[in-house]
Scaffold this motif. Structure first.
Motif, PDB file in Angstrom:
ATOM      1  N   ALA A 258      24.877   6.260  -2.933  1.00  0.00           N
ATOM      2  CA  ALA A 258      25.050   6.710  -1.521  1.00  0.00           C
ATOM      3  C   ALA A 258      25.881   5.619  -0.538  1.00  0.00           C
ATOM      4  CB  ALA A 258      23.688   6.791  -0.935  1.00  0.00           C
ATOM      5  N   ILE A 259      25.818   4.637  -0.942  1.00  0.00           N
ATOM      6  CA  ILE A 259      26.312   3.264  -0.184  1.00  0.00           C
ATOM      7  C   ILE A 259      27.785   3.550  -0.273  1.00  0.00           C
ATOM      8  CG2 ILE A 259      26.743   0.817  -0.021  1.00  0.00           C
ATOM      9  CD1 ILE A 259      23.666   0.600  -0.544  1.00  0.00           C
ATOM     10  N   VAL A 260      28.201   3.549  -1.824  1.00  0.00           N
ATOM     11  CA  VAL A 260      29.799   3.543  -1.952  1.00  0.00           C
ATOM     12  C   VAL A 260      30.188   4.903  -1.702  1.00  0.00           C
ATOM     13  CG1 VAL A 260      31.375   3.527  -3.883  1.00  0.00           C
ATOM     14  CG2 VAL A 260      29.345   2.204  -4.126  1.00  0.00           C
TER      15      VAL A 260
ATOM     16  N   ILE B 110       7.513   8.289 -17.043  1.00  0.00           N
ATOM     17  CA  ILE B 110       8.256   9.191 -16.324  1.00  0.00           C
ATOM     18  C   ILE B 110       8.494   8.408 -14.743  1.00  0.00           C
ATOM     19  CG2 ILE B 110       8.250  11.235 -15.075  1.00  0.00           C
ATOM     20  CD1 ILE B 110       7.202  12.478 -17.641  1.00  0.00           C
ATOM     21  N   PRO B 111       7.393   7.971 -14.350  1.00  0.00           N
ATOM     22  CA  PRO B 111       7.698   7.217 -12.977  1.00  0.00           C
ATOM     23  C   PRO B 111       8.670   6.287 -13.142  1.00  0.00           C
ATOM     24  CG  PRO B 111       5.279   7.546 -13.260  1.00  0.00           C
ATOM     25  CD  PRO B 111       5.891   7.897 -14.449  1.00  0.00           C
ATOM     26  N   GLY B 112       8.891   5.332 -14.078  1.00  0.00           N
ATOM     27  CA  GLY B 112      10.031   4.425 -14.000  1.00  0.00           C
ATOM     28  C   GLY B 112      11.145   4.939 -14.368  1.00  0.00           C
ATOM     29  N   LEU B 113      11.369   6.181 -15.160  1.00  0.00           N
ATOM     30  CA  LEU B 113      12.623   6.541 -15.099  1.00  0.00           C
ATOM     31  C   LEU B 113      12.929   7.163 -13.618  1.00  0.00           C
ATOM     32  CD1 LEU B 113      15.073   7.745 -16.808  1.00  0.00           C
ATOM     33  CD2 LEU B 113      13.514   9.574 -17.373  1.00  0.00           C
ATOM     34  N   ILE B 114      12.178   7.978 -13.069  1.00  0.00           N
ATOM     35  CA  ILE B 114      12.383   8.446 -11.771  1.00  0.00           C
ATOM     36  C   ILE B 114      12.877   7.358 -10.930  1.00  0.00           C
ATOM     37  CG2 ILE B 114      11.633   9.863  -9.872  1.00  0.00           C
ATOM     38  CD1 ILE B 114       9.963  11.301 -11.825  1.00  0.00           C
ATOM     39  N   HIS B 115      12.377   6.387 -10.982  1.00  0.00           N
ATOM     40  CA  HIS B 115      12.550   5.166 -10.084  1.00  0.00           C
ATOM     41  C   HIS B 115      13.726   4.630 -10.317  1.00  0.00           C
ATOM     42  CE1 HIS B 115      11.814   1.600  -7.570  1.00  0.00           C
ATOM     43  NE2 HIS B 115      10.962   2.417  -6.785  1.00  0.00           N
ATOM     44  N   ALA B 116      14.079   4.586 -11.178  1.00  0.00           N
ATOM     45  CA  ALA B 116      15.414   3.882 -11.841  1.00  0.00           C
ATOM     46  C   ALA B 116      16.613   4.786 -11.321  1.00  0.00           C
ATOM     47  CB  ALA B 116      15.400   3.660 -13.257  1.00  0.00           C
ATOM     48  N   VAL B 117      16.521   6.166 -11.590  1.00  0.00           N
ATOM     49  CA  VAL B 117      17.467   6.891 -11.004  1.00  0.00           C
ATOM     50  C   VAL B 117      17.691   6.938  -9.422  1.00  0.00           C
ATOM     51  CG1 VAL B 117      17.886   9.412 -10.941  1.00  0.00           C
ATOM     52  CG2 VAL B 117      17.039   8.420 -12.850  1.00  0.00           C
ATOM     53  N   LEU B 118      16.654   7.071  -8.780  1.00  0.00           N
ATOM     54  CA  LEU B 118      16.278   6.877  -7.341  1.00  0.00           C
ATOM     55  C   LEU B 118      17.224   5.468  -6.934  1.00  0.00           C
ATOM     56  CD1 LEU B 118      12.998   8.117  -6.357  1.00  0.00           C
ATOM     57  CD2 LEU B 118      15.176   9.211  -6.109  1.00  0.00           C
ATOM     58  N   ASP B 119      16.999   4.497  -7.552  1.00  0.00           N
ATOM     59  CA  ASP B 119      17.575   3.168  -7.249  1.00  0.00           C
ATOM     60  C   ASP B 119      19.110   3.429  -7.481  1.00  0.00           C
ATOM     61  OD1 ASP B 119      15.389   1.726  -6.842  1.00  0.00           O
ATOM     62  OD2 ASP B 119      15.259   0.569  -8.680  1.00  0.00           O
ATOM     63  N   ALA B 120      19.643   3.904  -8.663  1.00  0.00           N
ATOM     64  CA  ALA B 120      20.989   4.163  -9.075  1.00  0.00           C
ATOM     65  C   ALA B 120      21.533   5.235  -7.696  1.00  0.00           C
ATOM     66  CB  ALA B 120      21.059   4.781 -10.255  1.00  0.00           C
TER      67      ALA B 120
ATOM     68  N   LEU C  76       1.050  -1.339   0.071  1.00  0.00           N
ATOM     69  CA  LEU C  76      -0.075  -0.111  -0.087  1.00  0.00           C
ATOM     70  C   LEU C  76       0.730   1.154  -0.169  1.00  0.00           C
ATOM     71  CD1 LEU C  76      -2.862  -0.992   2.524  1.00  0.00           C
ATOM     72  CD2 LEU C  76      -2.969  -1.087   0.240  1.00  0.00           C
ATOM     73  N   ALA C  77       2.276   1.037   0.729  1.00  0.00           N
ATOM     74  CA  ALA C  77       3.060   2.371   0.338  1.00  0.00           C
ATOM     75  C   ALA C  77       3.322   2.925  -0.997  1.00  0.00           C
ATOM     76  CB  ALA C  77       4.229   2.002   1.085  1.00  0.00           C
ATOM     77  N   ASN C  78       2.836   4.271  -1.155  1.00  0.00           N
ATOM     78  CA  ASN C  78       3.220   4.923  -2.438  1.00  0.00           C
ATOM     79  C   ASN C  78       4.182   5.940  -2.203  1.00  0.00           C
ATOM     80  OD1 ASN C  78       2.683   5.586  -5.094  1.00  0.00           O
ATOM     81  ND2 ASN C  78       0.883   6.614  -4.783  1.00  0.00           N
ATOM     82  N   ASP C  79       5.293   5.634  -1.754  1.00  0.00           N
ATOM     83  CA  ASP C  79       6.090   6.768  -1.534  1.00  0.00           C
ATOM     84  C   ASP C  79       6.581   7.738  -2.434  1.00  0.00           C
ATOM     85  OD1 ASP C  79       6.672   5.291   0.885  1.00  0.00           O
ATOM     86  OD2 ASP C  79       8.287   4.132  -0.101  1.00  0.00           O
ATOM     87  N   SER C  80       6.691   9.043  -1.931  1.00  0.00           N
ATOM     88  CA  SER C  80       6.890  10.027  -2.767  1.00  0.00           C
ATOM     89  C   SER C  80       8.630  10.010  -2.944  1.00  0.00           C
ATOM     90  CB  SER C  80       6.873  11.388  -2.092  1.00  0.00           C
ATOM     91  OG  SER C  80       7.435  11.530  -0.600  1.00  0.00           O
ATOM     92  N   VAL C  81       8.860  10.866  -3.702  1.00  0.00           N
ATOM     93  CA  VAL C  81      10.336  11.044  -3.935  1.00  0.00           C
ATOM     94  C   VAL C  81      11.160  11.426  -2.669  1.00  0.00           C
ATOM     95  CG1 VAL C  81      12.331  12.295  -5.333  1.00  0.00           C
ATOM     96  CG2 VAL C  81      10.202  11.609  -6.432  1.00  0.00           C
ATOM     97  N   ALA C  82      10.514  12.284  -1.975  1.00  0.00           N
ATOM     98  CA  ALA C  82      11.143  12.716  -0.759  1.00  0.00           C
ATOM     99  C   ALA C  82      11.116  11.499   0.219  1.00  0.00           C
ATOM    100  CB  ALA C  82      10.424  13.855  -0.103  1.00  0.00           C
ATOM    101  N   ASP C  83      10.282  10.508   0.442  1.00  0.00           N
ATOM    102  CA  ASP C  83      10.210   9.561   1.148  1.00  0.00           C
ATOM    103  C   ASP C  83      11.457   8.499   0.774  1.00  0.00           C
ATOM    104  OD1 ASP C  83       7.864  10.154   2.651  1.00  0.00           O
ATOM    105  OD2 ASP C  83       6.592   9.179   1.145  1.00  0.00           O
ATOM    106  N   ILE C  84      11.582   8.295  -0.540  1.00  0.00           N
ATOM    107  CA  ILE C  84      12.374   7.234  -0.864  1.00  0.00           C
ATOM    108  C   ILE C  84      14.078   7.899  -0.763  1.00  0.00           C
ATOM    109  CG2 ILE C  84      13.404   6.199  -2.775  1.00  0.00           C
ATOM    110  CD1 ILE C  84      10.844   6.124  -4.177  1.00  0.00           C
ATOM    111  N   ILE C  85      14.039   9.071  -0.941  1.00  0.00           N
ATOM    112  CA  ILE C  85      15.307   9.693  -0.665  1.00  0.00           C
ATOM    113  C   ILE C  85      15.756   9.734   0.861  1.00  0.00           C
ATOM    114  CG2 ILE C  85      16.755  11.842  -0.514  1.00  0.00           C
ATOM    115  CD1 ILE C  85      15.413  12.659  -3.128  1.00  0.00           C
ATOM    116  N   ARG C  86      14.798   9.794   1.750  1.00  0.00           N
ATOM    117  CA  ARG C  86      14.983   9.693   3.158  1.00  0.00           C
ATOM    118  C   ARG C  86      15.295   8.178   3.388  1.00  0.00           C
ATOM    119  NH1 ARG C  86      11.367   7.684   6.689  1.00  0.00           N
ATOM    120  NH2 ARG C  86       9.596   8.149   5.332  1.00  0.00           N
ATOM    121  N   LYS C  87      14.595   7.418   2.969  1.00  0.00           N
ATOM    122  CA  LYS C  87      14.804   5.845   3.223  1.00  0.00           C
ATOM    123  C   LYS C  87      15.970   5.514   2.692  1.00  0.00           C
ATOM    124  CE  LYS C  87       9.820   4.260   3.618  1.00  0.00           C
ATOM    125  NZ  LYS C  87       8.671   3.492   2.747  1.00  0.00           N
ATOM    126  N   ASN C  88      16.327   5.850   1.756  1.00  0.00           N
ATOM    127  CA  ASN C  88      17.525   5.482   1.083  1.00  0.00           C
ATOM    128  C   ASN C  88      18.821   5.950   1.743  1.00  0.00           C
ATOM    129  OD1 ASN C  88      16.617   4.220  -1.087  1.00  0.00           O
ATOM    130  ND2 ASN C  88      17.160   5.977  -2.636  1.00  0.00           N
TER     131      ASN C  88
END
Length: 257
Positions: A243-245, A228-238, A173-185
């Motif tokens: 961030a880890i490295v 566009i959501p798919g593109l944004i999501h892929a960039v956030l995954d990257a 059910l979570a439909n995270d915003s860009v800000a949510d994903i950045i925070r979780k990342n």
């Protein structure tokens, strides 16, 4: 209702009032619901009590992840089988029937990996499906490491539900915003650093790890089908990999200095 075989649903919670009622409504016909709460301050426990859940408490302390509380919660269940559900995941009626049918069979595996539908910017992400999660377990055959993103260790056979059986997938059910994903990342990458210290990444990892993650998410996993959501999501995954490295290199530089 289901012969001698029983299933407990185990849900870890912390300030989970947003989706909890829908989650509990979907699992109310299981034999038992165990809520393992990490000292919520919202209406989480009131909602749990209204569904007659068994409630146990795991001290939150400074924890920002759920994994340290997983095994504690599973140990509090009374059924031989447990279905571990997050407080923003809905179990479909088809999945409930599938699991009860499975445990009646002599050749039932000791664990079942279940696909999950994830959403971003209002649409299901092809790049995130089937997103298998190992959540249905014979309690006596599993242990859950207290490490971020860890899967349970299973001493036995594991079955994967076919990805084509989408009616059996968890609905996230979570439909995270860009800000949510950045925070979780940011949070998750902090916990990934100690896990990856032995990798000894160099500067090139700042380029090739994010680049490969983008390629995997956008092309290999068909995120390009999601506009566009798919593109944004892929960039956030990257960005998560970056961030880890970057944090590992930052830590190395600090030790050398």
């Amino acid at each position: 209702m289901n012969g001698t075989q029983h299933i407990s649903v185990v849900i870890n919670t912390y300030n989970a009032e947003e989706h909890l009622k829908a989650v509990l409504e979907a699992v109310k016909d299981f034999d038992e619901i165990v809520i393992c709460d990490m000292e919520s301050t919202d209406q989480t426990l009131d909602i749990a009590r209204s569904y007659n859940c068994k409630i146990v408490t795991f001290p939150k302390g400074n924890l920002r992840i759920v994994e340290p509380a997983r095994q504690f919660a599973i140990d509090k269940a009374s059924s031989p089988w447990v279905l571990v559900v997050d407080a923003d995941e809905v179990v479909t009626p088809e999945l409930r029937k599938y699991l009860y049918d499975a445990i009646q069979k002599d050749d039932c595996p000791d664990a079942i990996a279940i696909p999950r539908k994830n959403y971003f910017m209002g649409r299901m992400m092809h790049s995130s499906y089937p997103d298998y999660i190992l959540r249905f377990l014979r309690r006596s055959k599993c242990s859950w490491p207290p490490v971020i993103h860890a899967a349970p260790k299973v001493d036995g056979n594991i079955l994967k539900i076919p990805a084509s059986r989408m009616e059996l997938a968890f609905e996230h059910l979570a439909n995270d915003s860009v800000a949510d994903i950045i925070r979780k990342n940011n949070t998750y990458s902090d916990y990934e650093v100690p896990r990856r210290r032995k990798k000894n990444y160099g500067c090139m990892a700042l380029i090739y790890r994010p680049a490969f993650r983008f390629f995997k998410s956008y092309f290999l996993k068909r995120g390009c089908r999601d506009g566009i959501p798919g593109l944004i999501h892929a960039v956030l995954d990257a960005g998560y990999q970056f961030a880890i490295v970057a944090k590992l290199l930052e830590e190395k530089q600090a030790k050398q200095g």
